[in-house]
Design a protein around this motif. Sequence first.
Motif, PDB file in Angstrom:
ATOM      1  N   TYR A   1      13.155  11.256  -1.248  1.00 11.98           N
ATOM      2  CA  TYR A   1      13.176  10.625   0.201  1.00 11.98           C
ATOM      3  C   TYR A   1      12.000  11.549   0.873  1.00 11.98           C
ATOM      4  O   TYR A   1      12.948  12.787   0.689  1.00 11.98           O
ATOM      5  N   CYS A   2      10.803  11.200   1.553  1.00 11.66           N
ATOM      6  CA  CYS A   2      10.736  12.421   2.563  1.00 11.66           C
ATOM      7  C   CYS A   2      10.653  11.986   4.139  1.00 11.66           C
ATOM      8  O   CYS A   2      11.236  10.595   3.532  1.00 11.66           O
ATOM      9  N   ALA A   3      11.831  12.785   4.914  1.00  6.18           N
ATOM     10  CA  ALA A   3      11.977  12.414   6.521  1.00  6.18           C
ATOM     11  C   ALA A   3      11.540  13.487   6.896  1.00  6.18           C
ATOM     12  O   ALA A   3      11.657  14.517   6.752  1.00  6.18           O
ATOM     13  N   VAL A   4      11.950  13.472   8.033  1.00  7.78           N
ATOM     14  CA  VAL A   4      11.241  14.492   9.151  1.00  7.78           C
ATOM     15  C   VAL A   4      12.172  14.285  10.509  1.00  7.78           C
ATOM     16  O   VAL A   4      12.508  13.525  10.893  1.00  7.78           O
ATOM     17  N   ARG A   5      12.418  15.414  10.803  1.00  4.47           N
ATOM     18  CA  ARG A   5      13.350  15.639  12.027  1.00  4.47           C
ATOM     19  C   ARG A   5      12.963  17.236  12.735  1.00  4.47           C
ATOM     20  O   ARG A   5      12.047  17.941  12.469  1.00  4.47           O
TER      21      ARG A   5
ATOM     22  N   ASP B   1       2.623   2.363  14.584  1.00  6.48           N
ATOM     23  CA  ASP B   1       3.824   2.576  13.952  1.00  6.48           C
ATOM     24  C   ASP B   1       4.053   3.920  13.341  1.00  6.48           C
ATOM     25  O   ASP B   1       3.203   3.945  12.424  1.00  6.48           O
ATOM     26  N   VAL B   2       5.355   4.468  13.109  1.00  9.40           N
ATOM     27  CA  VAL B   2       5.559   5.906  12.518  1.00  9.40           C
ATOM     28  C   VAL B   2       5.632   5.461  10.883  1.00  9.40           C
ATOM     29  O   VAL B   2       6.424   4.258  10.667  1.00  9.40           O
ATOM     30  N   GLN B   3       5.055   6.164  10.363  1.00  8.05           N
ATOM     31  CA  GLN B   3       5.200   5.333   8.894  1.00  8.05           C
ATOM     32  C   GLN B   3       5.450   6.738   7.870  1.00  8.05           C
ATOM     33  O   GLN B   3       4.469   7.893   7.784  1.00  8.05           O
ATOM     34  N   LEU B   4       6.224   7.077   6.795  1.00 11.70           N
ATOM     35  CA  LEU B   4       5.721   7.824   5.606  1.00 11.70           C
ATOM     36  C   LEU B   4       6.108   7.395   4.537  1.00 11.70           C
ATOM     37  O   LEU B   4       6.561   6.497   4.506  1.00 11.70           O
ATOM     38  N   GLN B   5       5.545   7.718   2.964  1.00 13.66           N
ATOM     39  CA  GLN B   5       4.615   6.956   2.141  1.00 13.66           C
ATOM     40  C   GLN B   5       5.170   8.089   1.333  1.00 13.66           C
ATOM     41  O   GLN B   5       4.264   9.181   1.055  1.00 13.66           O
ATOM     42  N   ALA B   6       6.145   8.205   0.179  1.00 13.87           N
ATOM     43  CA  ALA B   6       6.380   9.314  -0.931  1.00 13.87           C
ATOM     44  C   ALA B   6       5.601   8.718  -1.956  1.00 13.87           C
ATOM     45  O   ALA B   6       5.979   7.172  -2.314  1.00 13.87           O
ATOM     46  N   SER B   7       5.152   9.417  -2.877  1.00 16.36           N
ATOM     47  CA  SER B   7       5.067   9.073  -3.894  1.00 16.36           C
ATOM     48  C   SER B   7       4.597   9.673  -4.935  1.00 16.36           C
ATOM     49  O   SER B   7       4.953  10.598  -4.599  1.00 16.36           O
TER      50      SER B   7
ATOM     51  N   ARG C   1       4.089  16.009  -8.771  1.00 15.48           N
ATOM     52  CA  ARG C   1       3.924  16.666  -7.526  1.00 15.48           C
ATOM     53  C   ARG C   1       3.958  14.819  -7.299  1.00 15.48           C
ATOM     54  O   ARG C   1       4.022  14.282  -7.560  1.00 15.48           O
ATOM     55  N   LEU C   2       5.401  15.041  -5.813  1.00 15.08           N
ATOM     56  CA  LEU C   2       5.669  13.797  -5.146  1.00 15.08           C
ATOM     57  C   LEU C   2       4.812  14.555  -3.662  1.00 15.08           C
ATOM     58  O   LEU C   2       4.476  15.617  -3.266  1.00 15.08           O
ATOM     59  N   SER C   3       4.065  13.125  -3.212  1.00 16.14           N
ATOM     60  CA  SER C   3       3.658  13.946  -1.805  1.00 16.14           C
ATOM     61  C   SER C   3       4.070  12.900  -1.181  1.00 16.14           C
ATOM     62  O   SER C   3       4.921  11.248  -1.110  1.00 16.14           O
ATOM     63  N   CYS C   4       3.702  13.692   0.082  1.00 12.98           N
ATOM     64  CA  CYS C   4       4.148  12.473   1.555  1.00 12.98           C
ATOM     65  C   CYS C   4       3.319  12.059   2.587  1.00 12.98           C
ATOM     66  O   CYS C   4       2.913  13.520   3.438  1.00 12.98           O
ATOM     67  N   ALA C   5       2.727  11.431   2.581  1.00 12.98           N
ATOM     68  CA  ALA C   5       1.599  11.162   3.688  1.00 12.98           C
ATOM     69  C   ALA C   5       2.500  10.619   4.949  1.00 12.98           C
ATOM     70  O   ALA C   5       3.370   9.289   4.689  1.00 12.98           O
ATOM     71  N   GLY C   6       1.607  10.269   6.060  1.00  8.67           N
ATOM     72  CA  GLY C   6       2.506  10.600   7.263  1.00  8.67           C
ATOM     73  C   GLY C   6       1.016   9.633   8.157  1.00  8.67           C
ATOM     74  O   GLY C   6       0.129   9.598   8.546  1.00  8.67           O
ATOM     75  N   SER C   7       1.575   8.897   9.029  1.00  9.17           N
ATOM     76  CA  SER C   7       0.764   7.896   9.392  1.00  9.17           C
ATOM     77  C   SER C   7       1.632   7.022  10.734  1.00  9.17           C
ATOM     78  O   SER C   7       2.529   7.524  11.041  1.00  9.17           O
ATOM     79  N   GLY C   8       1.228   7.551  12.004  1.00 10.86           N
ATOM     80  CA  GLY C   8       1.401   7.048  13.486  1.00 10.86           C
ATOM     81  C   GLY C   8       2.247   8.049  13.671  1.00 10.86           C
ATOM     82  O   GLY C   8       2.802   8.202  14.697  1.00 10.86           O
TER      83      GLY C   8
ATOM     84  N   LYS D   1      10.095   5.182   2.197  1.00 14.06           N
ATOM     85  CA  LYS D   1      10.743   5.107   1.051  1.00 14.06           C
ATOM     86  C   LYS D   1      10.480   5.923   0.388  1.00 14.06           C
ATOM     87  O   LYS D   1       9.517   6.199  -0.302  1.00 14.06           O
ATOM     88  N   GLY D   2      12.175   5.766  -0.375  1.00 14.79           N
ATOM     89  CA  GLY D   2      11.714   7.137  -1.452  1.00 14.79           C
ATOM     90  C   GLY D   2      11.197   6.003  -2.816  1.00 14.79           C
ATOM     91  O   GLY D   2      10.054   5.594  -2.852  1.00 14.79           O
ATOM     92  N   THR D   3      11.015   7.258  -3.530  1.00 15.63           N
ATOM     93  CA  THR D   3       9.997   7.095  -4.963  1.00 15.63           C
ATOM     94  C   THR D   3      10.670   7.650  -6.270  1.00 15.63           C
ATOM     95  O   THR D   3      11.901   8.434  -5.865  1.00 15.63           O
ATOM     96  N   GLN D   4      11.084   6.778  -7.066  1.00 15.07           N
ATOM     97  CA  GLN D   4      11.825   7.022  -8.572  1.00 15.07           C
ATOM     98  C   GLN D   4      11.601   8.505  -9.051  1.00 15.07           C
ATOM     99  O   GLN D   4      10.301   8.566  -9.805  1.00 15.07           O
ATOM    100  N   VAL D   5      12.431   9.443  -9.761  1.00 11.95           N
ATOM    101  CA  VAL D   5      12.177   9.914 -10.561  1.00 11.95           C
ATOM    102  C   VAL D   5      13.429   9.855 -11.801  1.00 11.95           C
ATOM    103  O   VAL D   5      14.148   9.924 -11.265  1.00 11.95           O
ATOM    104  N   THR D   6      12.437   9.570 -12.876  1.00  6.57           N
ATOM    105  CA  THR D   6      13.813   9.340 -13.647  1.00  6.57           C
ATOM    106  C   THR D   6      13.039  10.558 -14.757  1.00  6.57           C
ATOM    107  O   THR D   6      12.112  10.734 -15.837  1.00  6.57           O
ATOM    108  N   VAL D   7      14.303  11.615 -15.126  1.00  5.64           N
ATOM    109  CA  VAL D   7      13.628  13.308 -15.842  1.00  5.64           C
ATOM    110  C   VAL D   7      14.945  12.356 -17.316  1.00  5.64           C
ATOM    111  O   VAL D   7      15.837  12.224 -17.624  1.00  5.64           O
TER     112      VAL D   7
END
Length: 127
Positions: free
Chosen positions: A95-99, A1-7, A19-26, A119-125
């Motif tokens: 959110y991270c996303a690819v095209r 499965d294609v997955q993107l995980q933002a953290s 610092r946000l990270s986006c890891a891809g798998s699949g 899936k998104g990651t919440q940033v609150t300032v």
Amino acid sequence: DVQLQASGGGLVQAGESLRLSCAGSGFTFDGYAIGWLRQAPGKEREGVSCISRNDNSTYYADSVKGRFTISRDSAANAVYLQMNNLKPEDTAVYYCAVRSGTACPRVLALQYPMDYWGKGTQVTVSS
């Protein structure tokens, strides 16, 4: 499965960094333009930054230029968004996303649907 995980989101005070990270798998990020997008409550989703698929050129929304930096680690199949000097108006879900087959300016402008979203990651300032 294609997955993107933002953290990496969190609650910070104005002027601080995250610092946000986006890891891809699949799948591999190679061949895709990778974008960071955000959506604040009551507002439309907007493109924040993008790194191109071929030459790693980087693009930024005017609102974050000079404060945010996008980078790619192909070995780790990951993309990062370093956010400095955060402002309350940066508060949003990120959110991270690819095209594939699309240049970054069009990705930032959300002219086309993204191929995959994380899936998104919440940033609150706070001010």
